[in-house]
Design a protein around this motif. Sequence first.
Motif, PDB file in Angstrom:
ATOM      1  N   ILE A 146       0.945  -1.347   0.197  1.00 45.04           N
ATOM      2  CA  ILE A 146      -0.074  -0.031   0.178  1.00 45.04           C
ATOM      3  C   ILE A 146       0.963   1.217   0.005  1.00 45.04           C
ATOM      4  N   LYS A 148       0.680   5.325   0.337  1.00 43.68           N
ATOM      5  CA  LYS A 148      -0.324   6.540   0.766  1.00 43.68           C
ATOM      6  C   LYS A 148       0.627   7.621   1.482  1.00 43.68           C
ATOM      7  N   HIS A 157      -6.070   9.030  -1.026  1.00 47.36           N
ATOM      8  CA  HIS A 157      -4.934   8.954  -1.731  1.00 47.36           C
ATOM      9  C   HIS A 157      -4.125   7.410  -1.280  1.00 47.36           C
ATOM     10  N   HIS A 159      -3.264   3.922  -2.303  1.00 51.62           N
ATOM     11  CA  HIS A 159      -3.107   3.220  -3.456  1.00 51.62           C
ATOM     12  C   HIS A 159      -2.865   1.924  -3.180  1.00 51.62           C
ATOM     13  N   VAL A 161      -0.732  -1.503  -4.615  1.00 47.98           N
ATOM     14  CA  VAL A 161       0.240  -1.744  -5.709  1.00 47.98           C
ATOM     15  C   VAL A 161       0.639  -3.174  -5.724  1.00 47.98           C
ATOM     16  N   ASP A 166       1.331  -0.446 -11.521  1.00 50.51           N
ATOM     17  CA  ASP A 166       0.541   0.135 -10.288  1.00 50.51           C
ATOM     18  C   ASP A 166       1.532   1.197  -9.575  1.00 50.51           C
ATOM     19  N   HIS A 169       1.671   4.329 -11.505  1.00 46.94           N
ATOM     20  CA  HIS A 169       0.245   5.099 -11.590  1.00 46.94           C
ATOM     21  C   HIS A 169       0.042   5.878 -10.100  1.00 46.94           C
ATOM     22  N   ALA A 170       0.275   4.923  -9.027  1.00 49.13           N
ATOM     23  CA  ALA A 170       0.195   5.461  -7.713  1.00 49.13           C
ATOM     24  C   ALA A 170       1.085   6.485  -7.372  1.00 49.13           C
ATOM     25  N   TRP A 171       2.241   6.505  -7.738  1.00 44.06           N
ATOM     26  CA  TRP A 171       3.190   7.619  -7.697  1.00 44.06           C
ATOM     27  C   TRP A 171       2.902   8.767  -8.455  1.00 44.06           C
ATOM     28  N   ALA A 173      -0.115   9.697  -9.104  1.00 46.39           N
ATOM     29  CA  ALA A 173      -1.426  10.457  -8.506  1.00 46.39           C
ATOM     30  C   ALA A 173      -1.034  10.960  -7.262  1.00 46.39           C
ATOM     31  N   LYS A 217     -11.888   1.590  -2.468  1.00 45.35           N
ATOM     32  CA  LYS A 217     -10.975   2.590  -2.109  1.00 45.35           C
ATOM     33  C   LYS A 217     -10.630   2.667  -0.607  1.00 45.35           C
TER      34      LYS A 217
END
Length: 418
Positions: A146, A148, A157, A159, A161, A166, A169-171, A173, A217
Amino acid sequence: MAGKYRVAVIGGRPAPVTNAKELGIDVVLVHEEGAYEESVLRHCERVVHAPITDGQAVLDVVKPLHEERPFDRVLTTTEFAGESTGFVVDALGLPGVTEATARALKDKVLTRELLDQHGLSPVRYRQVKDVDDVKDFLAEVGGRIIVKPADGVASLHVHPVDGDADAEHAWQALQDAEVASVIAEEYLDGPVVSVDSFSHAGRHLPIGYSEYRMNDKYVEWEVSTPSRVAVPHLDALFALTPKLLDAVGLTEGPSHSEFVLTKDGPRVLESHARLAGSGAPELVRRAFGVNLDRMFLTVPLGIDTLPETSPAPIGGAAVRFFTPEPGTVSAVEVEDGAADVVRTLPKGEVPLVFLPYLHEFTEVEVAAVISKNVGDVVPPLLTVADCVSGYVMASGTDAADAVAKCDRANDKIHFRTS
């Protein structure tokens, strides 16, 4: 006539200061102009305005009042004012939650470091500086992680992974959201539960324990207490919670600690030195007969004593937020018998508390509040702060009964969106 005690309350919601005057407590509310319900003022000596997250600004308005007539405590019910309140507590030399403790709880990296130092709740984690750090940690863990904000709130926020795509994308975002500090943790598999506690003079008393239903989420749209899934782990949870609070230096006041029940036992998810949100104090009152809102003022001041033992449940309680499809509301339909009381927020009114009218429902078994009207917009459920369409709260013979009553009310209240 002045009361026997005097406290400053920084920001937050009105429920804990209700009946303060009857208890001989003079409350000075420090809040931002226009950000509080005017009705709270009848319970206060006065209100002074300051940006509640700015410790020095709060101190500047509180210190002259303290010099005129000293405060016994400076307190807050809101996460956002935790560190600033601690700054004032330290500056005035008062008992309470220090700035260091507030920061240790807000910064999840510090929380993990302190848990490690005390040999508690082993969880692999890393403060990550870039996407390559995230990928390296993912490879090290060898499974889902995870990612966050290190100081995040309300499930915002967060995410999961599972692979490099992933991670990227998470980084991205998190960068787009201008998150300054990021933590990566191993994914903890299991149900999430929480323990609401109260502390005095360094003694910690676990009181209520709850469980959640949430979306993909990690947004919690239902809370019920007492938790059924926590029961087999209750001894471990009640042993771990005081050790967690000792590790972060908490000695006084309410706390709300969340855990994941993994196959290896409970693991700390996060903790807060405040009353929990989502109506948790009312849930605890209904299910355990303990009034955390009252204790917020009376136990630190010595008006009430902290009980010696954790209470047994006397029933169950649940709150469920309405989760209509996102879009513009075209109709709201309420079937007969949806709840004992149904209130609708007037169109155009913006509530200044998360659960409007909650204080009116203390004697109501099943109460519902509809917070959206025709033409209003329902947002996607990305964070707890998006639970703005209304709620239903219920008491029951146990938690399952309360949840069933919430479900029945939810099924009889229909939001049409497009």
